[in-house]
Scaffold this motif. Structure first.
Motif, PDB file in Angstrom:
ATOM      1  N   THR A   1       0.855  -1.179   0.000  1.00 27.89           N
ATOM      2  CA  THR A   1       0.000   0.000   0.000  1.00 27.89           C
ATOM      3  C   THR A   1       0.897   1.237   0.000  1.00 27.89           C
ATOM      4  O   THR A   1       2.130   1.135  -0.055  1.00 27.89           O
ATOM      5  CB  THR A   1      -0.906   0.047   1.243  1.00 27.89           C
TER       6      THR A   1
ATOM      7  N   LEU B   1      -0.432  -8.579  -4.950  1.00 26.39           N
ATOM      8  CA  LEU B   1      -1.607  -7.732  -5.153  1.00 26.39           C
ATOM      9  C   LEU B   1      -2.064  -7.664  -6.609  1.00 26.39           C
ATOM     10  O   LEU B   1      -3.269  -7.709  -6.897  1.00 26.39           O
ATOM     11  CB  LEU B   1      -1.321  -6.324  -4.625  1.00 26.39           C
TER      12      LEU B   1
ATOM     13  N   PRO C   1       2.023  -9.979   2.642  1.00 32.91           N
ATOM     14  CA  PRO C   1       0.788 -10.644   2.211  1.00 32.91           C
ATOM     15  C   PRO C   1       1.128 -12.001   1.620  1.00 32.91           C
ATOM     16  O   PRO C   1       2.266 -12.250   1.213  1.00 32.91           O
ATOM     17  CB  PRO C   1       0.237  -9.704   1.129  1.00 32.91           C
TER      18      PRO C   1
ATOM     19  N   TYR D   1      -8.542  -6.072   4.726  1.00 32.72           N
ATOM     20  CA  TYR D   1      -8.122  -7.177   3.863  1.00 32.72           C
ATOM     21  C   TYR D   1      -8.200  -8.505   4.619  1.00 32.72           C
ATOM     22  O   TYR D   1      -8.100  -8.548   5.851  1.00 32.72           O
ATOM     23  CB  TYR D   1      -6.695  -6.954   3.354  1.00 32.72           C
ATOM     24  N   THR D   2      -8.368  -9.573   3.857  1.00 33.40           N
ATOM     25  CA  THR D   2      -8.375 -10.912   4.442  1.00 33.40           C
ATOM     26  C   THR D   2      -7.023 -11.199   5.092  1.00 33.40           C
ATOM     27  O   THR D   2      -5.978 -10.798   4.578  1.00 33.40           O
ATOM     28  CB  THR D   2      -8.683 -11.964   3.359  1.00 33.40           C
TER      29      THR D   2
ATOM     30  N   ASP E   1      -9.416  -5.992  -3.730  1.00 34.14           N
ATOM     31  CA  ASP E   1      -9.857  -5.281  -2.528  1.00 34.14           C
ATOM     32  C   ASP E   1      -9.907  -6.197  -1.316  1.00 34.14           C
ATOM     33  O   ASP E   1     -10.201  -5.752  -0.208  1.00 34.14           O
ATOM     34  CB  ASP E   1     -11.238  -4.663  -2.756  1.00 34.14           C
ATOM     35  N   ARG E   2      -9.581  -7.486  -1.526  1.00 37.28           N
ATOM     36  CA  ARG E   2      -9.624  -8.457  -0.422  1.00 37.28           C
ATOM     37  C   ARG E   2      -8.300  -9.156  -0.167  1.00 37.28           C
ATOM     38  O   ARG E   2      -8.023  -9.573   0.964  1.00 37.28           O
ATOM     39  CB  ARG E   2     -10.690  -9.525  -0.707  1.00 37.28           C
ATOM     40  N   PHE E   3      -7.504  -9.313  -1.214  1.00 34.05           N
ATOM     41  CA  PHE E   3      -6.285 -10.111  -1.095  1.00 34.05           C
ATOM     42  C   PHE E   3      -5.096  -9.375  -1.696  1.00 34.05           C
ATOM     43  O   PHE E   3      -5.248  -8.547  -2.591  1.00 34.05           O
ATOM     44  CB  PHE E   3      -6.452 -11.459  -1.816  1.00 34.05           C
TER      45      PHE E   3
ATOM     46  N   SER F   1      -9.889 -11.185   9.446  1.00 31.35           N
ATOM     47  CA  SER F   1      -9.551  -9.984   8.685  1.00 31.35           C
ATOM     48  C   SER F   1      -8.485  -9.166   9.402  1.00 31.35           C
ATOM     49  O   SER F   1      -8.381  -9.198  10.635  1.00 31.35           O
ATOM     50  CB  SER F   1     -10.799  -9.109   8.480  1.00 31.35           C
TER      51      SER F   1
ATOM     52  N   ALA G   1      -2.658  -7.488   0.003  1.00 33.72           N
ATOM     53  CA  ALA G   1      -2.096  -6.347   0.727  1.00 33.72           C
ATOM     54  C   ALA G   1      -2.291  -6.553   2.220  1.00 33.72           C
ATOM     55  O   ALA G   1      -3.151  -7.331   2.662  1.00 33.72           O
ATOM     56  CB  ALA G   1      -2.746  -5.042   0.278  1.00 33.72           C
TER      57      ALA G   1
ATOM     58  N   GLU H   1      -5.813  -8.159  -8.287  1.00 27.16           N
ATOM     59  CA  GLU H   1      -6.515  -7.088  -8.992  1.00 27.16           C
ATOM     60  C   GLU H   1      -6.978  -7.546 -10.376  1.00 27.16           C
ATOM     61  O   GLU H   1      -8.092  -7.228 -10.808  1.00 27.16           O
ATOM     62  CB  GLU H   1      -5.609  -5.868  -9.108  1.00 27.16           C
TER      63      GLU H   1
END
Length: 423
Positions: free
Chosen positions: A34, A350, A76, A369-370, A360-362, A50, A364, A354
């Motif tokens: 990020t 990431l 991640p 995030y999960t 938006d879930r995995f 989460s 990062a 994407e």
């Protein structure tokens, strides 16, 4: 670096109830993917599956199970964008190979979800390489369409297949040309006819009528692609074929296009970047393995990156059903040939998420995030580094596989048979 995770903490984690459980991964170099970048001596706090906090001064609530990274790296989970995990056990044994169906009357409608085995032996060994998520790819059969792909986690649980019908795969390379009738012209004509069938579904199939290229089941399966809801992944290497694919995308908007293979994609990098079409590429492919790939080069990934193309890395030059675990090594080679470290790591975490619409879930480490978190004993793109602990869906995952179990079973056995019987 000492590979150390507190035995007490880890045993508590593995014995903890599934619900209302918190874990804090501490004392490591946190790669967030990020705008926060890399946080030295950071903490990742996970609750109920989460991530709830990431930073250098995270407050750890009482009762939280602490996993000490011991100065290692916290990242991640790795997302492998092209695999056949859980679809093959032994490649040369047909009864254990469910990647393609040469004799089936169906193609687009074939869904890897129906063949996926979450207990597949190779899933565990790839998890030990840091892989927490993967895309499942079908193989082509009698025509250019391989079928529908899905997304999995590598926990091995019965719910590890978390998305189906995520994309459709089509082969428009020289091998696709062969199945379509012997030329690329035949392959592209077949694809045009297939899109026309899907656009005309269901009206075109009223009564006993069939489509020009597809039966009603396959046409129905292609509708989400034609309408732009899921991407069409085209397996292509040659620059000329990639340009044809870009033209096809323009002609059939609003379809989404992803290029897989891309040996010569760097030759059309500016056009790919302008069109916003992502490429799935193996950064260590550098041999002209076919006439389609004469332009293969170790500089390909760097040139695509520099042009602004969205790039995710694969292990195409290895066997996809068991060697996705080499993904970090392939990314490390991309760094050696000019790709910035953060871009190379993003290309195996990431960015694949994407491309498949789950970024938006995995991929990062950020709140919301999960909780897919991997602890490494060193730089994850260095060949001698390895994961030492892992959370998938916010739960600790055993760092074992069939290989490690066999090692542990036999490593200390003393052969007491007479000398003549030993081997």
């Amino acid at each position: 670096m000492q590979r150390f995770i507190s035995a007490i903490a880890l045993s508590m984690a593995l014995a903890a109830p599934v619900l209302a459980q918190s874990y804090a991964v501490t004392n490591g170099r946190v790669v967030t993917n990020t705008d926060s970048g890399i946080i030295e001596n950071g903490t990742v706090l996970v609750r109920d599956g989460s991530i709830v906090a990431v930073g250098g001064d995270v407050t750890i609530p009482v009762g939280t199970t602490v996993i000490d990274a011991d100065g290692g790296w916290i990242t991640p989970g790795i997302f492998a964008p092209v695999t056949q995990l859980g679809l093959i056990e032994v490649a040369l044994e047909g009864s254990t190979n469910d990647t393609s169906a040469d004799e089936s009357p169906y193609s687009v409608a074939l869904d890897v979800a129906d063949s996926f085995n979450p207990a597949g032996m190779h899933i565990d060994s790839n998890r030990l390489g840091g892989i927490t998520r993967a895309a499942l790819y079908p193989g082509t059969g009698w025509n250019i369409f391989a079928g529908q792909g899905g997304l999995i986690d590598t926990s091995g649980s019965n719910t590890s297949l978390f998305e189906t019908g995520s994309f459709v795969v089509a082969d428009l390379s020289q091998s696709g040309a062969a199945t379509a009738g012997g030329s690329r012209s035949a392959a592209w004509t077949y694809l045009d006819a297939a899109f026309a069938d899907a656009r005309g579904y269901p009206g075109r199939f009223s009564g006993d009528h069939q489509g020009d290229a597809l039966n009603r089941y396959d046409a129905a399966a292609l509708v989400p692609v034609v309408r732009g809801r899921v991407p069409l992944v085209m397996e292509l290497d040659r620059a000329a074929d990639i340009r044809r694919a870009l033209r096809f995308r323009t002609e059939h908007a609003p379809m989404q296009l992803v290029i897989a293979g891309g040996a010569e994609a760097w030759m059309v990098a500016d056009e790919l970047a302008a069109a916003g079409v992502p490429v799935l590429i193996d950064p260590i492919r550098n041999l002209p393995s076919s006439f389609d790939a004469l332009g293969s080069t170790l500089a390909g990934a760097q040139r695509l990156q520099e042009a602004g193309v969205t790039v995710a890395y694969t292990t195409q030059s290895a066997d996809g059903y068991f060697n996705a675990r080499l993904l970090t090594q392939h990314a490390g080679n991309a760094v050696a040939h000019g790709v910035p470290w953060d871009a190379a790591f993003r290309a195996i975490s990431l960015t694949p998420a994407e491309i498949y619409g789950v970024g938006d879930r995995f991929g990062a480490l950020a709140a919301g995030y999960t909780g897919d978190v991997v602890v490494w004993d060193g730089d994850p793109l260095e060949v001698m580094s390895a994961p030492v602990a892992m959370l998938i869906n916010g739960e600790p995952t055993a760092m074992t596989s069939r290989e490690t179990q066999l090692r542990d079973r036999y490593i200390n056995i003393t052969d007491e048979t007479p000398f003549a019987y030993r081997r």
